[in-house]
Design a protein around this motif. Structure first.
Motif, PDB file in Angstrom:
ATOM      1  N   GLY A 162      71.260   9.568  39.466  1.00 50.75           N
ATOM      2  CA  GLY A 162      70.380  10.301  39.905  1.00 50.75           C
ATOM      3  C   GLY A 162      69.531   8.839  40.634  1.00 50.75           C
ATOM      4  O   GLY A 162      68.736   9.037  41.767  1.00 50.75           O
ATOM      5  N   ILE A 163      69.890   7.760  40.505  1.00 53.95           N
ATOM      6  CA  ILE A 163      69.383   6.378  41.684  1.00 53.95           C
ATOM      7  C   ILE A 163      70.206   6.913  42.455  1.00 53.95           C
ATOM      8  O   ILE A 163      69.147   6.551  43.463  1.00 53.95           O
ATOM      9  CB  ILE A 163      69.905   5.111  40.822  1.00 53.95           C
ATOM     10  CG1 ILE A 163      68.994   4.886  39.698  1.00 53.95           C
ATOM     11  CG2 ILE A 163      69.563   4.433  41.647  1.00 53.95           C
ATOM     12  CD1 ILE A 163      69.522   3.328  38.293  1.00 53.95           C
ATOM     13  N   LEU A 164      71.104   7.547  42.637  1.00 53.79           N
ATOM     14  CA  LEU A 164      71.776   7.481  44.139  1.00 53.79           C
ATOM     15  C   LEU A 164      71.389   8.750  44.339  1.00 53.79           C
ATOM     16  O   LEU A 164      70.995   8.533  46.168  1.00 53.79           O
ATOM     17  CB  LEU A 164      73.384   7.707  43.435  1.00 53.79           C
ATOM     18  CG  LEU A 164      75.062   8.020  45.268  1.00 53.79           C
ATOM     19  CD1 LEU A 164      74.586   6.623  45.212  1.00 53.79           C
ATOM     20  CD2 LEU A 164      75.424   8.504  44.237  1.00 53.79           C
ATOM     21  N   ILE A 165      70.734   9.824  43.766  1.00 55.43           N
ATOM     22  CA  ILE A 165      70.061  10.509  44.872  1.00 55.43           C
ATOM     23  C   ILE A 165      69.161  10.003  45.069  1.00 55.43           C
ATOM     24  O   ILE A 165      68.173  10.474  46.161  1.00 55.43           O
ATOM     25  CB  ILE A 165      69.564  12.118  44.053  1.00 55.43           C
ATOM     26  CG1 ILE A 165      71.224  12.419  43.463  1.00 55.43           C
ATOM     27  CG2 ILE A 165      68.811  12.883  44.585  1.00 55.43           C
ATOM     28  CD1 ILE A 165      71.294  13.897  42.637  1.00 55.43           C
ATOM     29  N   ILE A 166      68.155   9.154  44.816  1.00 60.19           N
ATOM     30  CA  ILE A 166      66.054   8.404  44.580  1.00 60.19           C
ATOM     31  C   ILE A 166      66.784   8.079  46.024  1.00 60.19           C
ATOM     32  O   ILE A 166      66.188   7.873  47.108  1.00 60.19           O
ATOM     33  CB  ILE A 166      65.888   7.268  43.526  1.00 60.19           C
ATOM     34  CG1 ILE A 166      65.827   9.345  42.519  1.00 60.19           C
ATOM     35  CG2 ILE A 166      64.805   7.568  44.233  1.00 60.19           C
ATOM     36  CD1 ILE A 166      65.467   7.915  41.130  1.00 60.19           C
ATOM     37  N   PRO A 196      64.087   3.054  57.587  1.00 57.22           N
ATOM     38  CA  PRO A 196      64.742   2.600  56.537  1.00 57.22           C
ATOM     39  C   PRO A 196      65.980   2.953  56.981  1.00 57.22           C
ATOM     40  O   PRO A 196      67.173   2.580  56.161  1.00 57.22           O
ATOM     41  CB  PRO A 196      63.890   3.629  55.135  1.00 57.22           C
ATOM     42  CG  PRO A 196      62.055   3.224  55.543  1.00 57.22           C
ATOM     43  CD  PRO A 196      62.364   3.548  57.027  1.00 57.22           C
ATOM     44  N   SER A 197      66.451   4.146  57.419  1.00 57.23           N
ATOM     45  CA  SER A 197      67.358   4.696  58.037  1.00 57.23           C
ATOM     46  C   SER A 197      68.640   3.598  58.688  1.00 57.23           C
ATOM     47  O   SER A 197      69.756   3.748  58.721  1.00 57.23           O
ATOM     48  CB  SER A 197      67.429   6.284  58.432  1.00 57.23           C
ATOM     49  OG  SER A 197      66.671   6.039  59.546  1.00 57.23           O
ATOM     50  N   ILE A 198      67.641   2.949  59.208  1.00 56.69           N
ATOM     51  CA  ILE A 198      69.098   1.688  59.912  1.00 56.69           C
ATOM     52  C   ILE A 198      68.109   0.602  60.296  1.00 56.69           C
ATOM     53  O   ILE A 198      68.893  -0.337  60.712  1.00 56.69           O
ATOM     54  CB  ILE A 198      68.627   1.690  61.959  1.00 56.69           C
ATOM     55  CG1 ILE A 198      67.242   1.440  61.730  1.00 56.69           C
ATOM     56  CG2 ILE A 198      68.617   3.300  62.418  1.00 56.69           C
ATOM     57  CD1 ILE A 198      65.874   1.501  63.242  1.00 56.69           C
ATOM     58  N   LEU A 253      66.310   7.247  52.135  1.00 56.91           N
ATOM     59  CA  LEU A 253      66.970   6.903  53.403  1.00 56.91           C
ATOM     60  C   LEU A 253      67.521   7.862  54.534  1.00 56.91           C
ATOM     61  O   LEU A 253      68.087   7.435  55.283  1.00 56.91           O
ATOM     62  CB  LEU A 253      68.491   6.003  53.052  1.00 56.91           C
ATOM     63  CG  LEU A 253      68.523   4.701  52.021  1.00 56.91           C
ATOM     64  CD1 LEU A 253      70.392   4.977  52.020  1.00 56.91           C
ATOM     65  CD2 LEU A 253      68.025   4.416  53.284  1.00 56.91           C
ATOM     66  N   SER A 254      66.891   9.089  54.041  1.00 54.70           N
ATOM     67  CA  SER A 254      67.375  10.217  54.564  1.00 54.70           C
ATOM     68  C   SER A 254      66.512  10.858  56.020  1.00 54.70           C
ATOM     69  O   SER A 254      66.283  11.618  56.927  1.00 54.70           O
ATOM     70  CB  SER A 254      66.926  11.955  54.490  1.00 54.70           C
ATOM     71  OG  SER A 254      65.872  12.042  53.267  1.00 54.70           O
ATOM     72  N   LEU A 255      65.600   9.736  55.862  1.00 54.53           N
ATOM     73  CA  LEU A 255      64.337  10.697  57.480  1.00 54.53           C
ATOM     74  C   LEU A 255      64.915   9.468  58.433  1.00 54.53           C
ATOM     75  O   LEU A 255      64.269   8.640  59.261  1.00 54.53           O
ATOM     76  CB  LEU A 255      63.327   9.807  56.941  1.00 54.53           C
ATOM     77  CG  LEU A 255      61.979  10.852  55.973  1.00 54.53           C
ATOM     78  CD1 LEU A 255      61.037   9.699  55.856  1.00 54.53           C
ATOM     79  CD2 LEU A 255      62.370  12.156  56.100  1.00 54.53           C
TER      80      LEU A 255
END
Length: 282
Positions: free
Chosen positions: A147-151, A100-102, A156-158
């Motif tokens: 809140g959606i932006l944080i989710i 997901p991050s790429i 995407l953080s991995l």
């Protein structure tokens, strides 16, 4: 001599721009005319007169305070769990979690999920089960936007930190666990705290820098999901504020002052994180 090309490139494209930005933050500059000295007026305007910047600071700090620690711990937790699996399964799950991050079009999934009409997956599910009677404007309602932006950012953080932790766990000397068992370590949690984490300090520091930078520099996700500018500036961050003055209004002196404040916040957070990581294993 071998490191000279790297230092030349690093100095040219990182050190020099940072120093120039710091100097330009004390000027009025629009790219068409020579810079004129402004003193502290840009910073006074930024901290006292610019209400939108204060909203951006609040959103950025809240966003970073939630996504930074959670994504950092999630990266390490998933890496730690995956490291115990057989090599082929470990490689497959690493690819699945890192993908997901790429992925270039990954935000399209979230746009479909939180679409404002009844065909959006979230609205369709909630309406079919009777939780809501009409579609919710997920990406236009200020109550839900941050809140959606944080989710989305957590999903995407991995990324790079996750891979660094995987590599660090693979390089821990296995004989250290045998020595630890002789010295009195009795369970996996003690192994983690007294052996694994101290042996991974370089990767932990690298991951912390990456996660802090990602958390404070969020902009692309906000622009693509919530628009630019977002409704009531509910998804406005320091970087989107910087984009506004730097690439649209071309007030580069003022934009440089925004960049300097952001750089200072990230630097202080990094120093605090380094201090906390030194206590690992004590």
């Amino acid at each position: 001599m071998l490191m000279a090309p790297y230092f030349l490139i690093f100095t040219t494209f990182t050190v020099v721009p940072v120093v120039m930005s710091l100097l330009l933050s004390f000027t009025h500059y629009n790219m068409l005319e020579p810079p004129t000295w402004a003193g502290w007026s840009n910073y006074i305007r930024l901290l006292v007169q610019d209400d939108v910047f204060l909203i951006a600071v609040k959103n950025t700090i809240l966003f970073a305070a939630i996504t930074g620690p959670i994504s950092y711990m999630a990266c390490f937790l998933f890496a730690w769990l995956i490291n115990e699996l057989p090599p082929r399964l470990r490689a497959f799950l690493t690819l699945v979690l890192y993908a997901p991050s790429i992925s270039g079009n990954v935000l399209l999934i979230w746009q479909l999920l939180f679409s404002s009409d009844s065909y959006g997956y979230a609205n369709s599910f909630l309406m079919s089960w009777g939780f809501i009677l009409e579609p919710v404007q997920w990406l236009q309602d200020p109550r839900y936007m941050l809140g959606i932006l944080i989710i989305v950012q957590l999903w995407l953080s991995l990324g790079t930190s996750f891979l660094a932790f995987i590599a660090g766990l693979q390089n821990v000397d296995r004989t250290m666990y045998e020595a630890g068992a002789i010295d009195g370590i009795r369970n996996r949690w003690q192994e983690l705290w007294f052996i694994t984490l101290p042996a991974m300090r370089p990767q932990l520091m690298f991951g912390a820098v990456i996660q802090i930078s990602t958390a404070f520099a969020v902009a692309e996700v906000s622009v693509n999901l919530l628009g630019f500018p977002s409704v009531d500036y509910a998804g406005h961050t320091i970087v989107t504020h910087l984009m506004d003055f730097g690439t649209i209004r071309f007030e580069l002196g003022y934009a440089s002052s925004i960049a300097t404040v952001l750089f200072s916040m990230m630097l202080l957070t990094n120093l605090l994180t380094q201090k906390l990581l030194r206590k690992v294993g004590e």
